[in-house]
Design an enzyme around this catalytic site. Structure first.
Site, PDB file in Angstrom:
ATOM      1  N   CYS A  43       0.851  -1.190   0.000  1.00  0.00           N
ATOM      2  CA  CYS A  43       0.000   0.000   0.000  1.00  0.00           C
ATOM      3  C   CYS A  43       0.891   1.246   0.000  1.00  0.00           C
ATOM      4  CB  CYS A  43      -0.934   0.004   1.216  1.00  0.00           C
ATOM      5  SG  CYS A  43      -0.064   0.162   2.795  1.00  0.00           S
ATOM      6  N   CYS A  46       2.631   1.801   3.244  1.00  0.00           N
ATOM      7  CA  CYS A  46       3.782   0.906   3.434  1.00  0.00           C
ATOM      8  C   CYS A  46       5.002   1.469   2.719  1.00  0.00           C
ATOM      9  CB  CYS A  46       3.468  -0.489   2.891  1.00  0.00           C
ATOM     10  SG  CYS A  46       1.993  -1.243   3.591  1.00  0.00           S
ATOM     11  N   CYS A 114      18.727 -25.333  23.789  1.00  0.00           N
ATOM     12  CA  CYS A 114      18.312 -24.385  24.823  1.00  0.00           C
ATOM     13  C   CYS A 114      18.661 -22.976  24.374  1.00  0.00           C
ATOM     14  CB  CYS A 114      18.970 -24.699  26.162  1.00  0.00           C
ATOM     15  SG  CYS A 114      20.762 -24.450  26.157  1.00  0.00           S
ATOM     16  N   CYS A 117      22.404 -22.210  24.324  1.00  0.00           N
ATOM     17  CA  CYS A 117      23.054 -22.824  23.158  1.00  0.00           C
ATOM     18  C   CYS A 117      22.842 -21.953  21.928  1.00  0.00           C
ATOM     19  CB  CYS A 117      22.466 -24.214  22.884  1.00  0.00           C
ATOM     20  SG  CYS A 117      22.541 -25.351  24.282  1.00  0.00           S
ATOM     21  N   ASP A 523     -16.989 -13.840   6.430  1.00  0.00           N
ATOM     22  CA  ASP A 523     -17.583 -13.693   5.108  1.00  0.00           C
ATOM     23  C   ASP A 523     -18.785 -14.639   5.029  1.00  0.00           C
ATOM     24  OD1 ASP A 523     -17.827 -13.041   2.323  1.00  0.00           O
ATOM     25  OD2 ASP A 523     -16.878 -14.969   1.893  1.00  0.00           O
TER      26      ASP A 523
END
Length: 863
Positions: A43, A46, A114, A117, A523
Site C-alpha cells: 500500500c 507501506c 536451549c 546454546c 464472510d
C-alpha cells in the site's frame, strides 16, 4: 534480488554479472541498482514507511517502491553503503525482504537445545562477514541462515557453528524441509554424555559413602596433598566425578567464553572451577559441591534434551506422514522409487491402506481417502476421477491412479511442515519481552552472586566457604534457560498440535493474537455458506408439474454461464429431467434469458422481467392437484386458487435467503424456482461455541443483498451483519471493528477476501488445503471447509496464551524465590540445579505439551 537489465540517469551501463546487483558507472563514482522482493509492502502507506526508513542511510541515490509488484528498486553508491545495510533499513521499517539476492541455508544442529546454546551459535555466526540473518530455533534444533553467496560459503557457516561447540548433522537449501531433526531421541539416555554422567554419579555416591562413613567407618583416609591441601579418599572420588561428569560442561564453557556469551555453560564452568580453586588453593574443601554441580547439571542437561525432543517429536510426526517411496506406473509397468525422484506428470499407484505419496489428481479408480492428517476431517472423503488428493493422506479402500501435480518439495504436506518450522521465527510479544528481560537478568544475578559472596561473612556472619557456596549457587540460578524456553516450546507445541488437527498457524504471533480477539468477522459465501448454489424450491403454477417447470428451466439455462443457471441445470440433471429443443437463445442483461423451446418462446428470470412482459404477478394460479408442494404454495388467495407473487411468495422466499427465478411463456407463468447457497450445517453451532468460549461479538460481512444477508445472519446466529459491501467497504468495516476492539479476526476464503484478511488483527482462510493463494494470504489457514475448526482454533490459542503465561511467571517466581533464599542458607546447591534449572525446564516443556490434548472433535480439554 533480481538483476536489472537497463540503466538510467544518463550513466553508462557496465552490465551485471552473476554475483551481484548491476553496476552503473556515473563519472568517477560507482553505483549499484538493487531490486528487493518486499511482498508485504502492498500500500502507499507501506511504501512511505520504507522510504522514510532510508533517510538514515547515506549513499542512497533513488528509491522506487513498486507496490503492485511488491518490489523495491534502490540505486545506491557502493562506496557509502551496501546491500546488507539496505536490507536492514527495509526490515527496520517493519517489512521482510524475502529474496535479497542471497542464499538461505537450513542446518540441523540437534545439540542446540536451549536458549544459551542458541546464543552461542548466534554469537559465532555474528562474527562471520556475509551473513545477513541467522535464525536459531532450539525447539527444533535448526539454524536458518541468510547469507551473501559472494562473501561467505556454506562451509564457512558450518565451521562457525562448530566453532561454538555444536555439530552440524545436516544442511539443506531453503526449499527443503526436514532439517533440524535428529535420530538421537531414542538413545539420549545411553549417549556418551549420559554414560559419563552415570559414571560421575557413581563416584559422587562412593564419595558420599566415604565422607559420611556410614558404610565404611574409618576408611576415609588421607591419600596425599596438592598445593599444601590434604586430600582424602572422598575428595579424590569427588574429583573423579568432576572429571567425568564435567567434561561437556567445561567444553561448553570454553566455547561460551570464546564467543563472549554469558550463558549457563560458562556460569556452571565458573562455579565448578571456583569450587575446585577454593578447595585446592584455599583449603575450603568444596569438592562435594563441585562434584554435585558436575553430576546434577549433566543430569539437568539430559532432562532438558529429553524434554526438548518431546517437543521436536510433534513436528517429526508431521514429517513422517508422507511415505519415503512411491509406486510409479510407466508403460503398464510398476516401479518403486524414492518420492524425491517422482516427477510432476508421473502417474503413481496407491492401493488400499497405503499413504498417498504426492499431491495429484485422480486419473483412474474410486476410493474413500482419509484426509485427517492434512485437513483434520474425521470422515473419509470419496475420491473419483478428476478429484484432488494430498500427500500424507491415506487411501482407505479402493485402487487409485494419481497423476502427480506437485514435486515432493512443493506439495501441500511439505508446505505445511516448512511453514510450521518457519512459524518459530515470528516471535510473540511475550517472547520478545522475555528476550529483552533475559538480557538484563543474567548480569544482574551474577552481580548479586558476587555481592552475596563478598558480603555474607560480614552481614550474616558465615564462613568464607559458606559464602562461596552461596555465590556458586546463585551462579547456577543466573541462567534464564527455563524462562527463555517457556514461550517458544509452547508455541511449537500449539502450532504442531493445530497442524495435526487441520489448522495451519503461520507464526507464534498469530497464535497469540488469535487467543486475544474480541470480535470474529466472517464472510458469508464460502464461509458461513457452502459457496455452491442449489435449487431449494420448485413451485409449479397454472396446471404445470415440477418436471415440466424444470424441463423448461433447463432448456433456458443450459446455455447460460451464470451460477444460478448452472444450479438449475444441475438439479434438472440430478432428477433425470431432459431438456427441450432450444433455438434462438438470448441473454437479457440484468433480467434473465429467452429462448424458443420446442418452437414456443420461453423466458426465465427475475420477477421484473415478467412484469415488463405485462403479467399481473399478484394473481397467479397455483398447482394443487395432489402434487408435493412447499409451504410457499399454501399462501393462496381466498378465491380462485391464486398466489400473490409480489406480496407473499417471492418476498417469503427471499426472506429465507433464496434467489427467485420465474419460468414462463409470453402468455403464462409456468412456475417458480428458488435457488440458494446452503448454510453450512455446522455454522450455527460454531458461532454459539465461539460465544461460549468468550468471543464478545460475531459479525457477518457480505456483498450479498440486504434481505439474503439478514436471512443468513438470523439462521446462523451472528450478532450483526453488514450487506452489499464491495471489497474496499469490507476493509473499511474491518478497520472500524479494529478501532473499536482490541482484536479482530476475519474469516474468509483467502482469495476474494484477501484485503479484509490483511486488515484484520488475524486473517483466517477457509478450505486452504492444496491452495497456494489461501496458504500465503492468511495468517491462519483452516485446511478443510469445516467451520467447527474455528472454535477449536480460538480455544487452542486461548489455552496457548494461558500456558505461556503460566510458564513465564512460574519460571520467574521459582528462580526469584530460590535466589532470595540463597543468602539465608535455605537453598543447597543441588536444589538450585534440580529445581531452578532442570526442574523448571522440564516443567515448562511438560506444561506446553498439554496443548496437544486440545482436540477439535470435542472442543478440547482445558489445560
Amino acid at each position: 534480488m533480481t538483476e536489472s537489465d537497463s540503466c538510467s540517469d544518463g550513466g553508462g551501463c557496465d552490465g551485471a554479472d552473476d554475483d551481484g546487483p548491476p553496476t552503473v558507472v556515473d563519472g568517477e563514482r560507482t553505483r549499484q541498482v538493487a531490486q528487493l522482493s518486499v511482498p508485504e509492502m502492498d500500500c502507499p502507506s507501506c511504501a512511505g514507511k520504507v522510504e522514510s526508513s532510508f533517510r538514515e542511510l547515506a549513499g542512497i541515490r533513488t528509491i522506487d517502491p513498486q507496490i503492485a509488484a511488491g518490489r523495491l528498486v534502490v540505486e545506491y553508491d557502493e562506496a557509502e553503503t551496501d546491500l546488507a545495510a539496505i536490507t536492514e533499513r527495509v526490515e527496520a521499517a517493519g517489512y521482510t525482504v524475502e529474496d535479497d539476492g542471497g542464499e538461505t541455508l537450513r542446518l540441523s544442529v540437534p545439540e542446540m537445545d536451549c536458549a544459551s546454546c542458541a546464543g552461542k551459535v548466534e554469537s559465532a555466526l555474528g562474527g562471520v562477514d556475509g551473513i545477513r540473518r541467522a535464525d536459531t530455533r532450539p525447539t527444533t534444533g535448526t539454524v536458518v541462515v541468510s547469507y551473501d553467496r559472494t562473501a561467505v560459503t556454506e562451509q564457512d557457516i558450518v565451521a562457525a557453528i562448530e566453532s561454538a561447540g555444536y555439530e552440524v548433522t545436516e544442511t539443506a537449501g531453503e526449499d527443503d524441509t526436514g532439517a533440524g531433526q535428529s535420530d538421537e531421541s531414542d538413545s539420549i539416555w545411553t549417549s556418551s554424555r549420559a554414560l559419563k554422567t552415570w559414571v560421575s554419579g557413581v563416584f559422587v555416591a562412593l564419595g558420599l559413602a566415604f565422607f559420611l562413613e556410614f558404610l565404611l567407618p574409618g576408611a576415609n583416609a588421607q591419600v596425599g596433598s596438592v598445593l599444601g591441601t590434604t586430600l582424602y579418599v572422598d575428595d579424590v572420588l569427588f574429583l573423579i566425578a568432576v572429571a567425568t561428569g564435567g567434561q561437556e560442561i567445561l567444553r561448553g564453557g570454553y566455547y561460551s567464553l570464546r564467543n563472549r556469551t554469558l550463558d549457563i555453560d560458562l556460569l556452571m564452568s565458573i562455579a565448578i572451577l571456583g569450587a575446585l580453586t577454593a578447595s585446592l588453593a584455599f583449603g575450603e574443601a568444596l569438592y562435594f559441591e563441585a562434584a554435585t554441580l558436575a553430576f546434577l547439571f549433566s543430569v539437568a542437561e539430559l532432562l532438558e534434551r529429553y524434554s526438548m525432543d518431546r517437543a521436536r517429536n510433534s513436528l517429526e510426526e508431521l514429517m513422517d506422514l508422507s511415505p519415503d517411496e512411491a509406486t510409479v506406473l510407466q508403460d503398464s509397468e510398476e516401479t518403486t522409487v524414492p518420492v524425491d525422484n517422482v516427477q510432476v506428470g508421473d502417474v503413481v499407484v496407491i492401493r488400499p491402506g497405503e499413504k498417498i505419496p504426492m499431491d495429484g489428481e485422480v486419473v483412474d479408480g474410486t476410493s474413500a481417502v482419509n484426509q485427517a492428517p492434512i485437513t483434520g476431517e474425521s470422515v473419509p472423503v470419496d475420491k473419483t476421477e478428476g478429484d484432488e488428493v494430498y500427500a500424507g493422506t491415506i487411501n482407505e479402500e479402493g485402487y487409485l491412479e494419481v497423476q502427480v501435480t506437485a514435486a515432493a518439495s512443493d506439495n501441500t504436506l511439505s508446505r505445511i511442515v516448512k511453514m510450521v518450522e518457519d512459524a518459530q521465527s515470528n516471535k510473540t510479544e511475550r517472547e520478545q519481552f522475555v528476550e529483552r528481560f533475559s538480557a538484563y537478568y543474567t548480569p544482574v544475578v551474577v552481580a548479586f552472586a558476587v555481592l552475596v559472596t563478598l558480603a555474607s561473612p560480614t552481614v550474616f556472619g558465615v564462613a568464607w566457604s559458606t559464602a562461596v557456596v552461596h555465590g556458586l549457587t546463585l551462579l547456577v540460578l543466573a541462567c534464564p534457560c527455563a524462562f527463555v524456553i517457556s514461550t517458544p516450546v509452547s508455541v511449537v507445541s500449539g502450532i504442531t498440535s493445530a497442524a495435526k488437527n487441520g489448522v495451519l498457524i503461520k507464526g507464534g504471533n498469530h497464535l497469540e493474537a488469535m487467543g486475544a480477539v474480541d470480535v470474529v468477522a466472517l464472510d458469508k459465501t464460502g464461509t458461513l455458506t457452502k459457496g455452491e448454489l442449489t435449487v431449494t424450491d420448485v413451485i409449479p403454477l397454472n396446471g404445470n408439474t415440477e418436471e415440466q417447470v424444470l424441463r423448461c428451466a433447463r432448456g433456458l439455462e443450459q446455455r447460460s454461464e451464470h451460477p444460478i443457471g448452472e444450479a438449475i441445470v444441475a438439479e434438472a440433471g440430478a432428477t433425470g429431467v431432459e431438456s427441450a429443443e432450444v433455438d434462438d437463445f438470448e441473454s437479457i442483461t440484468g433480467k434473465g434469458v429467452r429462448a424458443d423451446l420446442d418452437g414456443t418462446p420461453h423466458y426465465a428470470g427475475k420477477p421484473g422481467l415478467f412484469e415488463d412482459l405485462g403479467f399481473d404477478l399478484s394473481h397467479v394460479h397455483a398447482t394443487t392437484d395432489g402434487g408435493v408442494v412447499t409451504k410457499t404454495t399454501q399462501q393462496l388467495c381466498e378465491r380462485n386458487n391464486c398466489l400473490d407473487l409480489l406480496e407473499d411468495a417471492v418476498p417469503e422466499l427471499q426472506a429465507e435467503g433464496k434467489t427467485v427465478v420465474i419460468v414462463g411463456t409470453e402468455d403464462e407463468i409456468e412456475g417458480i424456482i428458488a435457488v440458494a447457497d446452503e448454510v453450512r450445517p455446522e455454522a450455527s453451532a460454531a458461532i454459539a461455541r465461539l460465544r461460549d468460549l468468550g468471543v464478545e461479538r460475531t459479525v457477518m460481512l457480505t456483498g450479498d443483498n440486504e434481505r439474503t444477508a439478514g436471512a443468513i445472519a438470523q439462521a446462523v446466529g451472528v450478532d450483526g451483519y453488514q450487506a452489499e459491501l464491495l471489497p474496499d467497504e469490507k476493509v473499511a468495516a474491518i478497520d472500524d471493528l479494529v478501532a473499536e476492539h482490541d482484536g479482530v479476526a476475519m474469516v474468509g476464503d483467502g482469495i476474494n477476501d484477501a484485503p479484509a484478511l490483511a486488515s484484520a488483527t488475524v486473517g483466517v482462510a477457509m478450505g486452504a488445503a492444496g491452495t497456494d493463494t489461501a496458504l500465503e494470504t492468511a495468517d491462519i489457514a483452516l485446511m478443510s471447509d469445516d467451520l467447527s475448526k474455528l472454535p477449536y482454533l480460538y480455544e487452542l490459542a486461548n489455552d496457548a496464551n494461558s500456558v505461556i503465561r503460566q510458564n513465564i511467571w512460574a519460571s520467574l517466581a521459582v528462580k526469584a524465590g530460590l535466589a532470595i533464599a540463597v543468602p539465608f542458607g535455605l537453598v543447597p546447591i543441588w536444589a538450585a540445579v534440580l529445581a531452578g534449572d532442570a526442574g523448571m525446564t522440564t516443567a515448562v516443556t511438560g506444561n506446553a505439551m498439554r496443548l496437544s490434548r486440545v482436540r477439535s472433535e470435542s472442543g478440547g480439554d482445558e489445560p
